[in-house]
Scaffold this active site. Sequence first.
Site, PDB file in Angstrom:
ATOM      1  CD  GLU A  59     -10.554   2.886   3.382  1.00 54.91           C
ATOM      2  OE1 GLU A  59     -10.471   3.062   2.033  1.00 54.91           O
ATOM      3  OE2 GLU A  59      -9.943   3.280   4.424  1.00 54.91           O
ATOM      4  CD  GLU A 109      -8.050   7.041  -2.611  1.00 54.81           C
ATOM      5  OE1 GLU A 109      -8.497   5.713  -2.964  1.00 54.81           O
ATOM      6  OE2 GLU A 109      -7.292   7.161  -1.711  1.00 54.81           O
TER       7      GLU A 109
END
Length: 118
Positions: free
Chosen positions: A66, A73
């Site tokens: 994560e 991102e």
Amino acid sequence: MIDIRKNLKSYTYALKGIRHLLVLENNARIHLAATLVILGLSVYFQIEKTEWLWIVLAVSMVWITELLNTAVEKIVDFVSPDFHPAAGTIKDLSAGAVLVAAVFAIIVGGVIFQQYIF
């Protein structure tokens, strides 16, 4: 010679990144809730040492992926602020890593906790 202040400062940057993840990323808060539930169940059922190792591995894999997914991102958004199919593919691949880790964690949890619940 090791500069302790410089070393400690690097930890503050790492903690800042984790705080950023928890405050700004909705999925991280879901992972946090799941982590707390799993740790609570592990304590409640007094799971064995080897089971703890599997739980810690699975939870760590989810958190690591994560964190890396969020970093990817952010990089992609910075480098390619406009839509580009390749940027989308990169983000999808990164999110896929989190999904694989989460499925692994669910399987580990299922295998471990089925004997305690049923």
